[in-house]
Design a protein around this motif. Structure first.
Motif, short mmCIF file in Angstrom:
data_model
loop_
_atom_site.label_atom_id
_atom_site.label_comp_id
_atom_site.label_asym_id
_atom_site.label_seq_id
_atom_site.Cartn_x
_atom_site.Cartn_y
_atom_site.Cartn_z
N LEU A 96 72.90 60.46 27.75
CA LEU A 96 71.27 60.57 27.75
C LEU A 96 70.70 61.47 26.98
CD1 LEU A 96 71.32 59.98 31.73
CD2 LEU A 96 70.56 58.23 29.83
N ILE A 97 69.79 61.35 26.31
CA ILE A 97 69.31 62.64 25.55
C ILE A 97 67.69 62.86 26.26
CG2 ILE A 97 68.11 63.35 23.36
CD1 ILE A 97 69.97 61.30 22.04
N LEU A 98 67.84 64.44 26.92
CA LEU A 98 66.91 64.60 27.66
C LEU A 98 66.22 65.67 26.84
CD1 LEU A 98 68.70 65.04 31.40
CD2 LEU A 98 67.50 62.91 30.20
N VAL A 99 64.83 65.60 26.69
CA VAL A 99 64.04 66.61 25.94
C VAL A 99 62.91 67.40 26.61
CG1 VAL A 99 62.62 66.88 23.88
CG2 VAL A 99 64.52 65.26 23.87
N ASP A 100 63.05 68.52 26.43
CA ASP A 100 61.78 69.54 27.09
C ASP A 100 60.78 69.60 25.77
OD1 ASP A 100 60.17 71.59 27.28
OD2 ASP A 100 61.77 73.24 27.93
N SER A 101 59.50 68.83 25.97
CA SER A 101 58.76 69.20 24.76
C SER A 101 57.37 69.61 25.63
CB SER A 101 58.41 67.70 24.34
OG SER A 101 57.51 68.13 23.14
N VAL A 102 57.67 70.46 26.74
CA VAL A 102 56.73 71.05 27.60
C VAL A 102 55.53 71.74 26.40
CG1 VAL A 102 55.62 72.64 29.00
CG2 VAL A 102 57.79 71.46 29.52
N SER A 103 55.84 72.35 25.43
CA SER A 103 54.94 72.92 24.58
C SER A 103 54.56 72.22 23.17
CB SER A 103 55.22 74.48 24.40
OG SER A 103 56.43 74.64 23.68
N GLY A 104 55.18 71.18 23.08
CA GLY A 104 55.11 70.23 21.77
C GLY A 104 54.39 69.23 21.75
N LEU A 105 54.59 68.17 22.91
CA LEU A 105 54.25 67.05 22.95
C LEU A 105 52.49 67.08 23.00
CD1 LEU A 105 56.01 64.43 23.09
CD2 LEU A 105 54.74 63.82 25.20
N GLY A 106 51.87 66.33 22.41
CA GLY A 106 50.40 66.08 22.22
C GLY A 106 49.81 66.83 21.25
#
Ligand SMILES: *Cc1c(COP(=O)(O)O)cnc(C)c1O
Length: 402
Positions: free
Chosen positions: A164-174
């Motif tokens: 599984l690929i789990l991604v933290d994009s808390v400060s990227g997405l959007g």
């Protein structure tokens, strides 16, 4: 400076557009009623293009770190082998959460300031097959580095198709393009106070088919963060527990502004602000911390020159109304960070550079007044010119309704 609001240039929480602030002050509504259901539906659907998914999104009332915990406990079981790819303090945090819940975590620790190398990830997966999941940080806020998620995900898919690929994009997405379906990412986390022009309080999580399937078999303990109950409740236009309604109002309004500006317009604005920040800081003589090939479009980190005490430097900048972020963890006192995400405009970045320039002049450094601001302006204009050359170009900033 107290006549003005500070120019809040930290990488979240961000300053809010007027209509978003007003939205947060609205009267409460029944969170089990149709009005809330319509609003939640707009958010869940409206977020999908930014995640690059047609799968279900969940909105949870918690900090971004709660979203990271959600990713771990919903897809993994104690004893699962996990590869944590860390390029900074948020990568460390993601891996730490997995370990706390009993995953068997192996870490790839990349030198801070650099991005993860797809080849190194591929090698690690091939050398030790059987990882249940790979943890990646999209935008490492502590170092100002943006990982090439498309290439990293492709490396994982090739070397270890079942992970599984789990991604933290808390400060990227959007703020920057993300295509979770196309890239084969299984779960992505973001937070309301970063690119979404809203106050802190909500984490948004999207999962792929595989990601959602994993929530059925994972055995890590969970109750409040159980994604299955969030998906079930969303079908009825609700959340399983009382949501932070004021922040939901804000995300609804922030998303409306982002839609009015257009996805491409939002991305181009962030790119222009990032270019201005880098050019302005460089012209002031600061050495940028991130590998330039992977410099973040939402936060820029620069080294504090020798002899620059962070507290004194920050105090001088702050007295002119600009709020910067210091270094985190082992970078405390060594770097400072300038955030450019959310409703940020190029003018706000030029204002921050002007203050840094003024303080440098006041401190007797040999700086030609206006040169750094000019360099920043030129860099932003170069990006804007490029992006307005494309047919789907949108206005530079979100229109704020009267
Ligand atoms: C801000 C941030 C987080 C944590 O968010 P909190 O809301 O402070 O818990 C996690 N990861 C990244 C990359 C972030 O920028």
């Amino acid at each position: 400076m107290d006549r003005f609001e500070p120019n809040l240039r930290i990488p979240g929480p961000t300053g809010l557009p007027p209509t978003v602030r007003e939205a947060g002050g609205r009267q409460m509504i029944n969170h089990r009623g149709p009005e809330f259901g319509a609003m939640l539906g707009r958010i869940l659907e409206g977020m999908k293009p930014f995640f690059g998914t047609t799968n279900d999104v969940a909105v949870l009332t918690c900090a971004g770190s709660g979203g990271l915990e959600t990713a771990i406990v919903n897809t993994l079981s104690p004893g699962d082998r996990v590869l944590g790819v860390s390029i900074g303090s948020f990568g460390d945090r993601f891996a730490k959460i997995a370990g706390i819940y009993g995953a068997d975590v192996t870490k790839i620790e990349v030198e801070w300031g650099r991005a993860a190398d797809p080849q190194a990830v591929r090698d690690a997966l091939l050398a030790n097959p059987g990882y249940r999941a790979v943890l990646l940080t999209h935008n490492e806020t502590s170092t100002g580095v943006m990982n090439p998620i498309r290439e990293l995900a492709a490396a994982v898919r090739e070397a270890s198709p079942d992970s599984l690929i789990l991604v933290d994009s808390v400060s990227g997405l959007g703020a920057v393009p993300f295509e979770m379906d196309e890239w084969g990412v299984d779960l992505v986390v973001t937070g309301s106070q970063k690119a979404w022009m809203a106050a802190p309080g909500l984490a948004m999580v999207a999962a792929s088919e595989r990601g959602w399937a994993a929530t059925e078999t994972a055995t890590m303990p969970r109750f409040y963060l159980d994604l299955r109950s969030h998906r079930e409740s969303a079908k009825a236009g609700q959340t399983p527990f009382t949501p932070a309604i004021a922040v939901v109002y804000q995300v609804d309004e922030g998303l409306r502004l982002m839609q009015a500006e257009g996805k491409e317009g939002v991305f181009a604005r962030h790119e222009a602000c990032a270019a201005a920040a880098r050019a302005g800081l460089t012209a002031l003589g600061f050495e940028l911390f991130a590998d330039p090939r992977f410099a973040s479009r939402t936060v820029t980190a620069a080294r504090l020159p020798d002899g620059h005490d962070w507290k004194a430097f920050n105090g001088a900048i702050k007295s002119h109304g600009v709020v910067l972020a210091g270094g985190q963890g082992k970078l405390a006192g060594k770097i400072f960070r300038l955030g450019h995400l959310g409703s940020v405009t190029v003018d706000e970045i030029l204002g921050a550079i002007a203050v840094l320039e003024r303080v440098a002049v006041e401190q007797g450094r040999r700086i030609e007044p206006g040169r750094a601001v000019g360099a920043a302006q030129a860099a932003a204009l170069a990006v804007q010119t490029e992006s307005t050359a494309t047919p789907e170009a949108a206005p530079e900033r979100a229109p704020v309704p009267a």
